[in-house]
Write a protein that holds these residues in place. Structure first.
Motif, PDB file in Angstrom:
ATOM      1  N   THR A  62       6.219  -8.268  25.298  1.00 50.41           N
ATOM      2  CA  THR A  62       7.174  -8.570  24.229  1.00 50.41           C
ATOM      3  C   THR A  62       8.116  -7.397  24.024  1.00 50.41           C
ATOM      4  OG1 THR A  62       5.541  -9.995  23.160  1.00 50.41           O
ATOM      5  CG2 THR A  62       7.396  -9.262  21.817  1.00 50.41           C
ATOM      6  N   TYR A  63       7.579  -6.184  24.048  1.00 54.59           N
ATOM      7  CA  TYR A  63       8.426  -4.997  23.922  1.00 54.59           C
ATOM      8  C   TYR A  63       9.443  -4.928  25.062  1.00 54.59           C
ATOM      9  CZ  TYR A  63       9.970  -0.214  24.543  1.00 54.59           C
ATOM     10  OH  TYR A  63      10.753   0.894  24.758  1.00 54.59           O
ATOM     11  N   LEU A  64       8.978  -5.147  26.274  1.00 50.18           N
ATOM     12  CA  LEU A  64       9.867  -5.029  27.428  1.00 50.18           C
ATOM     13  C   LEU A  64      10.945  -6.095  27.432  1.00 50.18           C
ATOM     14  CD1 LEU A  64       7.229  -4.238  30.201  1.00 50.18           C
ATOM     15  CD2 LEU A  64       8.827  -2.641  29.130  1.00 50.18           C
ATOM     16  N   GLU A  65      10.621  -7.283  26.949  1.00 48.58           N
ATOM     17  CA  GLU A  65      11.603  -8.370  26.955  1.00 48.58           C
ATOM     18  C   GLU A  65      12.537  -8.331  25.752  1.00 48.58           C
ATOM     19  OE1 GLU A  65       9.519 -12.061  27.318  1.00 48.58           O
ATOM     20  OE2 GLU A  65       9.202 -11.820  29.478  1.00 48.58           O
ATOM     21  N   ALA A  66      12.073  -7.744  24.658  1.00 49.20           N
ATOM     22  CA  ALA A  66      12.839  -7.803  23.413  1.00 49.20           C
ATOM     23  C   ALA A  66      14.141  -7.027  23.518  1.00 49.20           C
ATOM     24  CB  ALA A  66      12.007  -7.264  22.251  1.00 49.20           C
ATOM     25  N   ARG A  67      15.163  -7.552  22.862  1.00 45.88           N
ATOM     26  CA  ARG A  67      16.446  -6.856  22.745  1.00 45.88           C
ATOM     27  C   ARG A  67      16.877  -6.813  21.275  1.00 45.88           C
ATOM     28  NH1 ARG A  67      14.745  -5.433  26.601  1.00 45.88           N
ATOM     29  NH2 ARG A  67      15.549  -5.444  28.743  1.00 45.88           N
ATOM     30  N   VAL A  68      15.890  -6.790  20.399  1.00 41.57           N
ATOM     31  CA  VAL A  68      16.163  -6.738  18.962  1.00 41.57           C
ATOM     32  C   VAL A  68      15.963  -5.308  18.482  1.00 41.57           C
ATOM     33  CG1 VAL A  68      15.536  -9.138  18.556  1.00 41.57           C
ATOM     34  CG2 VAL A  68      13.769  -7.391  18.451  1.00 41.57           C
ATOM     35  N   VAL A  69      16.564  -4.976  17.340  1.00 42.74           N
ATOM     36  CA  VAL A  69      16.549  -3.584  16.884  1.00 42.74           C
ATOM     37  C   VAL A  69      15.168  -3.129  16.451  1.00 42.74           C
ATOM     38  CG1 VAL A  69      18.975  -3.616  16.202  1.00 42.74           C
ATOM     39  CG2 VAL A  69      17.226  -4.290  14.543  1.00 42.74           C
ATOM     40  N   THR A  70      14.249  -4.065  16.191  1.00 39.76           N
ATOM     41  CA  THR A  70      12.916  -3.699  15.727  1.00 39.76           C
ATOM     42  C   THR A  70      11.914  -3.502  16.865  1.00 39.76           C
ATOM     43  OG1 THR A  70      12.338  -6.043  15.471  1.00 39.76           O
ATOM     44  CG2 THR A  70      13.240  -4.916  13.546  1.00 39.76           C
ATOM     45  N   ARG A  71      12.350  -3.605  18.100  1.00 42.32           N
ATOM     46  CA  ARG A  71      11.406  -3.590  19.221  1.00 42.32           C
ATOM     47  C   ARG A  71      10.596  -2.299  19.286  1.00 42.32           C
ATOM     48  NH1 ARG A  71      13.945  -1.358  24.320  1.00 42.32           N
ATOM     49  NH2 ARG A  71      12.578  -2.767  25.478  1.00 42.32           N
TER      50      ARG A  71
END
Length: 446
Positions: free
Chosen positions: A313-322
């Motif tokens: 999820t971290y690697l795929e996320a592109r949100v500011v909260t990652r």
């Protein structure tokens, strides 16, 4: 406070290719260096390029330095000190007599971070005697005081401190008011009532066929609808949509919670991911959900998720909260070295977070082809001194190298002594608010 002369090493001039850009980068790294000696902490707080918040929140405090800063004339600095999660409860308790209400409220709200120590009981009792606190605390809303402060005030048995300010329940919309909104021209007003409890059936039916897609989307998440009734509504949900937190889902349990977890509606499942009563089986179901926001919210809300889900999820996320996912408890004790040979540089960099990663692996990753990996490694204490100095001399990695606790003290001093333009750095970039990237970028293999 004096520097230990044994820590001072001759400065190699090859490492001092100073210019305003590298100096600012090195100062920024020093602000995050947990081994910055106390005298240099006082100096860096006066530096024109210092990141004050990084200094105040990234280090543990000696009693001597804490007391010095607790008496600092800058109230904003004292407020940050009162919120420092690395300061002990006993240290922060020394600020209970601070004349600033902002500082005192920072003590009551508690530090940032999960593992911060609360104040000792005597400190809360002393704060309870301050007239401004006795006046202010009853006016605060839920969550504005730390759990420790709420518990301490409750133990005092003081009605003034434990009495909550009466807040009137919001009035429910009447049937006539709902029909008036329905007859109006404002789609936003119809969106606002779409989730209101107690709407007449005819209003719900009309909202379900509303020409505005947002109205149809919101009404499709009502609790009394069956799955068939939701499916009959022409709603659309994208992974970039920000949907409301559905209280009826977050508070559900038993069969109702299971229906939410199994719902075909992504908005319902997203709120289900926040529910604190999820079973292990329900967490597993949501962990395999094909809607990325469901998986992201699950990781952000649940401790009992698998480590590999948090990593993906971290690697795929592109949100500011990652970035917050990297402090997830599921990663404690997880083998992150298995990502060291990943084709994705951000996955390789995660090996640095594994406390059991051998120094040989850290050294190898410090030569990685991607500057992002080298930057992550540059601040790692397992690096050899020779490699650390090489990274310090590289403009791409000089900032994180300056944050390395093994950086020689003479280099720390040299950074602070380097000439620099006291003005602000150039502002060539323009920040544009809005969607510049998708919510996530799927990865086939990690």
């Amino acid at each position: 406070m004096r520097l230990n002369e044994e820590d001072a090493l001759p400065v190699e001039k090859t490492h001092l290719s100073w210019n305003p850009e590298t100096t600012r980068a090195r100062v920024d790294g020093l602000c995050r260096n947990p081994a910055l000696p106390d005298p240099l902490v006082l100096r860096i707080l006066e530096h024109p390029a210092a990141n004050i918040a990084a200094v105040m929140y990234s280090r543990a405090w000696s009693d001597e330095l804490f007391d010095t800063l607790a008496a600092h004339p800058d109230v904003h600095l004292r407020e940050m000190l009162a919120r420092s999660g690395r300061a002990t409860g006993e240290q922060r308790a020394r600020m209970v007599d601070d004349p600033s209400l902002a500082v005192v409220m920072a003590l009551l709200e508690g530090p940032y971070g999960r593992e911060a120590e609360p104040l000792p009981g005597w400190a809360y009792r002393k704060l309870a005697d301050r007239p401004k606190i006795r006046w202010l605390v009853p006016l605060l809303g839920p969550g504005e005081l730390s759990d420790a402060a709420v518990a301490a005030f409750a133990e005092l048995g003081d009605d003034e401190l434990t009495r909550a300010t009466p807040r009137p329940e919001p009035e429910r919309i009447t049937a006539d008011q709902a029909r008036a909104v329905l007859a109006g021209d404002s789609a936003w007003e119809r969106v606002k009532i779409a989730l209101e409890p107690g709407l007449p059936a005819d209003v719900i039916t009309a909202l379900a066929a509303d020409p505005d897609p947002d109205v149809r989307l919101y009404v499709s998440m009502r609790p009394e609808l069956s799955e068939q009734e939701r499916a009959a509504i022409d709603y659309r949900v994208s992974e970039n949509d920000r949907l409301p937190r559905l209280a009826w889902v977050i508070e559900a349990d038993g069969e109702q919670l299971q229906r939410c977890v199994s719902s075909a509606h992504p908005g319902v499942r997203r709120s289900a991911a926040r529910n604190p009563r999820l079973t292990a089986g329900q967490i597993a179901t949501l962990a395999a959900d094909d809607d990325f926001p469901v998986r992201l919210l699950l990781c952000e809300s649940q401790r009992a998720v698998p480590a590999d889900l948090v990593v993906r999820t971290y690697l795929e996320a592109r949100v500011v909260t990652r970035g917050g996912l990297l402090s997830h408890p599921a990663l404690d004790g997880a083998d992150l070295t298995r990502y060291a040979d990943s084709p994705h540089w951000e996955a390789r960099a995660l090996a640095v977070l594994d406390p059991d990663a051998p120094a040989e692996l850290i050294e190898r990753l410090s030569h990685d082809e991607h500057p992002g990996v080298r930057s992550w490694v540059a601040s790692d204490a397992r690096l050899s001194r020779e490699r650390l100095l090489e990274l310090f001399d590289d403009p791409e990695t000089t900032a994180p190298a300056a944050a390395n606790p093994n950086l020689p003290v003479d280099l720390m001093e040299a950074v602070l002594e380097a000439p620099i333009d006291p003005g602000e750095p150039s502002q060539d970039d323009v920040l544009v608010l809005g969607h510049t990237t998708p919510t996530h970028e799927p990865l086939a293999e990690i």
